[in-house]
Design a protein around this motif. Structure first.
Motif, PDB file in Angstrom:
ATOM      1  N   ILE A  93       0.675  -1.161   0.085  1.00 11.55           N
ATOM      2  CA  ILE A  93      -0.272  -0.131   0.241  1.00 11.55           C
ATOM      3  C   ILE A  93       0.858   1.621  -0.160  1.00 11.55           C
ATOM      4  N   ARG A  94       0.492   1.908  -0.843  1.00 14.77           N
ATOM      5  CA  ARG A  94       1.150   3.631  -0.449  1.00 14.77           C
ATOM      6  C   ARG A  94      -0.022   4.771  -0.940  1.00 14.77           C
ATOM      7  N   ALA A  95       0.243   5.079   0.708  1.00 15.33           N
ATOM      8  CA  ALA A  95      -0.693   6.323   1.047  1.00 15.33           C
ATOM      9  C   ALA A  95      -0.320   7.090   1.517  1.00 15.33           C
ATOM     10  N   PRO A  96      -0.795   8.006   1.965  1.00 21.15           N
ATOM     11  CA  PRO A  96      -0.064   9.609   3.201  1.00 21.15           C
ATOM     12  C   PRO A  96      -0.365   8.726   4.165  1.00 21.15           C
ATOM     13  N   LEU A  97      -1.197   8.446   4.567  1.00 18.60           N
ATOM     14  CA  LEU A  97      -1.451   8.456   5.996  1.00 18.60           C
ATOM     15  C   LEU A  97      -1.843   6.101   5.810  1.00 18.60           C
ATOM     16  N   ILE A  98      -1.421   5.923   6.668  1.00 18.73           N
ATOM     17  CA  ILE A  98      -1.953   4.861   7.116  1.00 18.73           C
ATOM     18  C   ILE A  98      -2.131   4.152   8.704  1.00 18.73           C
ATOM     19  N   LEU A  99      -4.182   4.032   8.912  1.00 18.61           N
ATOM     20  CA  LEU A  99      -3.803   3.666  10.434  1.00 18.61           C
ATOM     21  C   LEU A  99      -5.001   2.428  10.340  1.00 18.61           C
ATOM     22  N   GLY A 100      -3.734   1.597  11.243  1.00 18.04           N
ATOM     23  CA  GLY A 100      -4.374   0.313  11.517  1.00 18.04           C
ATOM     24  C   GLY A 100      -5.078   0.062  13.042  1.00 18.04           C
ATOM     25  N   CYS A 101      -6.041  -0.954  12.708  1.00 11.73           N
ATOM     26  CA  CYS A 101      -6.996  -0.972  13.621  1.00 11.73           C
ATOM     27  C   CYS A 101      -6.600  -2.561  13.898  1.00 11.73           C
ATOM     28  N   GLY A 102      -7.105  -3.075  14.644  1.00 11.83           N
ATOM     29  CA  GLY A 102      -6.983  -4.746  15.164  1.00 11.83           C
ATOM     30  C   GLY A 102      -5.032  -5.595  15.066  1.00 11.83           C
ATOM     31  N   PHE A 103      -4.762  -4.976  15.407  1.00 13.95           N
ATOM     32  CA  PHE A 103      -3.569  -5.059  15.367  1.00 13.95           C
ATOM     33  C   PHE A 103      -2.126  -5.223  16.643  1.00 13.95           C
ATOM     34  N   LEU A 104      -3.143  -4.626  17.724  1.00 14.49           N
ATOM     35  CA  LEU A 104      -2.836  -4.479  18.807  1.00 14.49           C
ATOM     36  C   LEU A 104      -3.295  -5.386  19.922  1.00 14.49           C
ATOM     37  N   GLY A 105      -4.468  -5.890  19.945  1.00 14.53           N
ATOM     38  CA  GLY A 105      -4.934  -6.676  20.509  1.00 14.53           C
ATOM     39  C   GLY A 105      -4.788  -8.338  20.334  1.00 14.53           C
ATOM     40  N   GLY A 106      -5.573  -9.018  21.141  1.00 20.15           N
ATOM     41  CA  GLY A 106      -5.689 -10.976  20.744  1.00 20.15           C
ATOM     42  C   GLY A 106      -4.137 -11.118  21.235  1.00 20.15           C
TER      43      GLY A 106
END
Length: 224
Positions: A93-106
């Motif tokens: 992915i190339r984007a100005p900004l990537i916000l990641g949800c669902g990577f710090l739990g579990g």
């Protein structure tokens, strides 16, 4: 060189396989409206009422990717096993900004792998959102506008020495941080512009989730 599969002019929200709260995803999408799923993260996206434009990964969590292809969701199956699905997304992915949800739990090992990937792909502007806070790889030129008393933590993934700081209750200048040694948790903003410099990359910054907009604005500024 890895192929860019999704070149987005808009910020991207990336949802992973760990639990992502509905409010967390909704807040991310307000800043990053293009939604992409990392493999099994598509289930969380759909459960929260959001439809991703694409799903990227080795697809070991999807029983049949044909279902998604028929629904016009772009499916990018990357079979190599040297990286996690999160990393596959980062290099695709190339984007100005990537916000990641669902990577710090579990699972803890999955969360640690995600944090390690922030350093491995330090050239990507990425913020990972947790239930209460957020984290990202700190770039030397970053400047954040934070209210007095805002918690600011710095955690080293490798040995680094602070070369200067501004707007923090405790200076980082001259401090050596390293895993298993001194770490820079529980600092605080004094109000105004926060800056920090180290003698090399390898430091993650953590802020309250309430500071997402400020962090997003800082990370969206191209590195000099």
């Amino acid at each position: 060189m890895a192929e860019i599969l999704l070149d987005s002019p808009d910020n991207v929200t990336l949802v992973g396989g760990s639990f992502a709260a509905r409010r967390q995803l909704r807040r991310a999408l307000a800043l990053a409206p293009t939604l992409v799923a990392a493999d099994g993260g598509i289930a969380h996206a759909l459960a929260c009422g959001h439809r991703p434009v694409a799903v990227i990964g080795d697809m070991d969590s999807l029983p049949s990717d044909e279902t998604w292809r028929k629904s016009d969701i772009r499916v990018y199956r990357l079979g190599e096993q040297d990286t996690t699905d999160f990393e596959k997304c980062l290099y695709s992915i190339r984007a100005p900004l990537i916000l990641g949800c669902g990577f710090l739990g579990g699972r803890v090992d999955h969360a640690l792998a995600s944090l390690s990937a922030l350093l491995r792909y330090a050239d990507r502007p990425v913020i990972l959102l947790g239930e209460q806070d957020l984290t990202f790889h700190w770039r030397a030129e970053l400047a954040l506008e934070l209210a007095a008393g805002t918690p600011v933590s710095f955690f080293p993934l490798r040995r680094v020495t602070g070369t200067g700081s501004q707007g923090l209750a405790w200076t980082l200048a001259g401090l050596t941080l390293e895993p298993g040694g001194r770490v820079g948790t529980s600092n605080a903003a004094t109000g105004g512009t926060v800056r920090a410099a180290f003698d090399g990359p390898g430091v993650l910054a953590t802020l309250p989730l309430a500071a997402l907009e400020q962090a997003a604005a800082a990370l969206s500024t191209p590195a000099r």
